[in-house]
Design an enzyme around this catalytic site. Structure first.
Site, mmCIF file in Angstrom:
data_model
loop_
_atom_site.group_PDB
_atom_site.id
_atom_site.type_symbol
_atom_site.label_atom_id
_atom_site.label_comp_id
_atom_site.label_asym_id
_atom_site.label_seq_id
_atom_site.Cartn_x
_atom_site.Cartn_y
_atom_site.Cartn_z
ATOM 1 N N GLU A 298 18.903 17.355 32.782
ATOM 2 C CA GLU A 298 18.125 18.383 33.485
ATOM 3 C C GLU A 298 19.036 19.482 34.035
ATOM 4 O O GLU A 298 18.796 20.671 33.819
ATOM 5 C CB GLU A 298 17.316 17.737 34.620
ATOM 6 C CG GLU A 298 16.399 18.717 35.332
ATOM 7 C CD GLU A 298 15.198 19.102 34.469
ATOM 8 O OE1 GLU A 298 14.382 18.230 34.173
ATOM 9 O OE2 GLU A 298 15.095 20.282 34.080
ATOM 10 N N ASP A 302 19.121 23.354 32.723
ATOM 11 C CA ASP A 302 18.695 24.427 33.623
ATOM 12 C C ASP A 302 19.802 25.471 33.763
ATOM 13 O O ASP A 302 19.551 26.677 33.669
ATOM 14 C CB ASP A 302 18.390 23.863 35.023
ATOM 15 C CG ASP A 302 17.176 22.951 35.035
ATOM 16 O OD1 ASP A 302 16.461 22.897 34.027
ATOM 17 O OD2 ASP A 302 16.953 22.275 36.066
ATOM 18 N N SER A 547 10.647 21.403 31.305
ATOM 19 C CA SER A 547 11.953 21.441 31.962
ATOM 20 C C SER A 547 12.807 22.576 31.421
ATOM 21 O O SER A 547 13.690 23.077 32.115
ATOM 22 C CB SER A 547 12.716 20.145 31.694
ATOM 23 O OG SER A 547 12.314 19.145 32.577
#
Ligand SMILES: *[C@@H]1O[C@H](CO)[C@@H](O)[C@H](O)[C@H]1NC(C)=O
Ligand SMILES: *[C@@H]1O[C@H](CO)[C@@H](O)[C@H](O)[C@H]1NC(C)=O
Ligand SMILES: *[C@@H]1O[C@H](CO)[C@@H](O)[C@H](O)[C@H]1NC(C)=O
Ligand SMILES: *[C@@H]1O[C@H](CO)[C@@H](O)[C@H](O)[C@H]1NC(C)=O
Ligand SMILES: *[C@@H]1O[C@H](CO)[C@@H](O)[C@H](O)[C@H]1NC(C)=O
Ligand SMILES: *[C@@H]1O[C@H](CO)[C@@H](O)[C@H](O)[C@H]1NC(C)=O
Length: 632
Positions: A298, A302, A547
């Site tokens: 994640e 990001d 995500s």
């Protein structure tokens, strides 16, 4: 300098002497209809075990927050862009002295010593250092330890009470019926789906050998150039440190600098060896001890995509929230963006060091001095709960906090999850509101359902298609989260769009499958969420999910802010009233193919106009930019 509760205490004790604490009537404050799936009560805690009780105090004027938000966020408002200061927000919504006094008087008259009571700097919360025996008596409840199938333990009760005259001053108390106040630590996001986790990214498991960088290959591998081409993002930031963009990560999930470097090198972003700006909240650390897809995917995703789209001309901030011992919740993060943050930065422990009122010379007398760390102009988060994991009161309170950020000019972006109309962990709703794999009710995502958050779904390029063809709703590995809230009413800004959808395309499902009463519908918009090339643990790995969509949308909006700031305009803030307005109809690529199945159904269809799969569609950056530059 802190001082004690002396003045209020003596007042309170004076009152207590004349009142019989047991005489007042009590009311049931919150009750769970069922224990969340996977949890069962296992044992009692020792009666002397510590319980840190937190009372969420009711806030005045909160019923007007939507009106205030429109005033600064609606494109037709003369006050567009005139965002509030943190001080104005606190002064408008801080609990009243009457509210604080009502709760304090009751606590003190019930035998809680003043030294164990703290008021948060924003006055939103009263913290009481208590134990099981006392808390059970204060709240007329029974605490149990609940154990999750994964072995995780949580202290909770199934209902609790408050004196009738105190109840109107309290939104809710933790820990009580909320199983989810803390985001759970996890060892493997793929196989232990738990409420409050990052939604994913998901992966096919393999790695990407050679990255084909030509745009013809975007249907099999998304790269930063694919996204630029899809959404028309040809823009190099000029505002520098006048602008800001932040992504939120919850410890122990963390990025690896070596992964960021690998990505920077592969895509020639000019960011090799340049760490993001890490803001540590509540002891947040970028841990590198444990490394795996679950720990790193994640954060790596990001940061890699946010910084690639922003280019080396704009820094990305990483809010690393929570320590290694216990992690943290959304509320901890939100606290940090308002007044509690400054005490923390000063080296104090916000839970124990701040005492109200601080009457010492030069002491804190109001909220204006707090909230000294300005939140980034755009904040993206890819973590979430199922709405049904949370009580309506808890979700509503947190939602209002996002609204406050909007008032201050912050855009809050949240992914809607990767399970279509199902919740995290492929859970659906039973008629009694509980969740199970066999339920037939659609299970909305929080905080995407909060009307003050901008919810982002996922699209993909059609198999074998070029980037010039319209995208479809993501059908590969994941389905875009979308649907209708069971807690939040429909906000004005989306009424026309959602009514249009419901009129023409309401699927013919049995009553109770989803909320048709006119509730908050999501997502608001979407972006590609399939086949991302992400450097994770030293391998280029394919990743899928909202995500990925959320930080990309956040980065695109950060570029709009850059252009506005460079012209001396304010950041775009809460964007929903703007993006649904007629001016912006050409600012999105409408997605009209693909569904988000789940709970034994085909879910919803992507349709012409807004739909509960892809929202308004994907960003058309040149139009977004042009339209936003016409606004004040
Ligand atoms: C790393 O993994 C070990 C073994 O699962 C665990 O005990 C430890 O708490 C983890 N550390 C972090 C920082 O998550
Ligand atoms: C990014 O942050 C670094 C370190 O604080 C700073 O030196 C640099 O100027 C910043 N870059 C931009 C474009 O603001
Ligand atoms: C995509 O193209 C490949 C190679 O030509 C082919 O094998 C595959 O069947 C195609 N897939 C679809 C969905 O058309
Ligand atoms: C549907 O949503 C509304 C909020 O607009 C809520 O009040 C109502 O209870 C929900 N219905 C169900 C069955 O959950
Ligand atoms: C989606 O559209 C197809 C084709 O028009 C239709 O057959 C189907 O019933 C629709 N499904 C839903 C859930 O609306
Ligand atoms: C939607 O996309 C799928 C996958 O490419 C395709 O098979 C189907 O024909 C499309 N449907 C419409 C109505 O365009």
């Amino acid at each position: 300098m802190r001082c004690s509760l002396v003045a209020l205490v003596s007042l309170a004790l004076g009152l207590a002497a004349s009142a019989s604490p047991t005489a007042f009537p009590w009311t049931l404050h919150e009750k769970r209809s069922s224990i969340p799936v996977g949890w069962s009560p296992t044992h009692k805690l020792d009666s002397t075990a510590t319980i840190p009780l937190r009372f969420a105090l009711t806030q005045p004027n909160i019923q007007d927050i939507e009106k205030h938000l429109y005033d600064v966020s609606h494109p037709d408002s003369p006050n567009y862009g005139n965002h509030w200061t943190a001080g104005q927000v606190a002064a408008t919504f801080a609990p009243s002295p009457e509210t604080i006094k009502a709760v304090l008087d009751w606590l003190l008259s019930s035998g809680v010593e003043p030294a164990r009571v703290k008021l948060s700097p924003t006055r939103g919360w009263i913290d009481v250092s208590s134990n099981v025996k006392e808390a059970e008596s204060l709240l007329r409840t029974n605490y149990n330890v609940y154990t999750h199938d994964s072995g995780k333990e949580h202290v909770a009760c199934e209902s609790y009470h408050l004196p009738a005259h105190v109840a109107p001053h309290v939104d809710f108390v933790t820990p009580t019926i909320h199983f989810d106040a803390k985001l759970s630590k996890r060892s493997n996001p793929q196989i232990v789906p738990k409420p409050g986790n990052a939604f994913g990214p998901k992966t096919t498991g393999g790695t990407i050998g050679t990255i084909l960088k030509e745009l013809e290959n975007c249907h099999t591998t998304i790269t930063p150039d694919c996204l630029r081409a899809l959404y028309g993002v040809a823009y190099v930031p000029v505002a520098g440190d006048k602008n800001s963009y932040g992504v939120v990560e919850y410890t122990p999930q963390a990025y690896l600098q070596s992964d960021l470097d690998m990505f920077a090198k592969e895509f020639n972003t000019g960011l090799e060896g340049k760490p993001p700006k890490v803001v540590s909240i509540l002891g947040g650390v970028v841990q590198t001890v444990n490394q795996s897809f679950g720990y790193n995917a994640e954060s790596d995703l990001d940061i890699q995509y946010a910084s690639a789209i922003l280019t080396a001309k704009q820094n990305v901030t990483v809010y690393q929230v929570g320590d290694l011992a216990q992690g943290a919740s959304f509320n901890n993060f939100l606290d940090a963006l308002d007044g509690t943050y400054c005490t923390f930065e000063g080296g104090d422990d916000p839970w124990y060091d701040y005492i109200y009122p601080d009457t010492s010379p030069g002491g804190w007398t109001g909220p204006q001095e707090c909230g000294t760390v300005k939140p980034a102009n755009v904040i993206s988060s890819s973590y979430g709960y199922n709405e049904a994991d949370l009580s309506a009161k808890y979700a509503t309170r947190q939602c209002v906090e996002y609204g406050k950020l909007g008032l201050m000019g912050v855009t809050v972006i949240s992914g809607t999850g990767d399970s279509g109309v199902e919740g995290n962990g492929d859970m659906c709703l039973n008629p009694d509101g509980s969740q199970s794999a066999t339920g037939t009710g659609f299970n909305p995502t929080f905080p995407g359902v909060c009307p003050f958050v901008t919810a982002v779904g996922a699209t993909q390029i059609r198999p074998n298609a070029s980037i010039l063809e319209p995208e479809i709703a993501c059908q590969d590995h994941i389905y875009s989260g979308g649907g209708f809230s069971n807690y939040f009413a429909i906000p004005d800004y989306q009424k026309a769009a959602v009514t249009g959808y419901l009129k023409n395309y309401t699927p013919n499902y049995p009553a109770g499958t989803f909320n048709t009463s006119g509730s908050r519908a999501y997502p608001d918009l979407s972006a590609n969420g399939a086949h991302y090339a992400v450097a994770i643990d030293g391998q280029m790995t394919p990743a899928f999910g909202t995500s990925a969509s959320a930080p990309v949308v956040g980065a695109i909006l950060a570029l709009v802010n850059d252009a506005r700031i460079a012209l001396g305009k304010k950041p775009i803030g809460f964007i929903n009233p703007t993006i649904y307005s007629s001016k912006f109809t050409k600012a999105f690529h409408d997605i009209t193919n693909g569904t988000n199945p789940g709970c034994g159904t085909m879910g919803f269809n992507s349709t012409k106009g807004w739909d509960p799969v892809t929202g308004l569609g994907t960003p058309n950056f040149p139009v977004l930019l042009a339209e936003w530059l016409t606004l004040a």
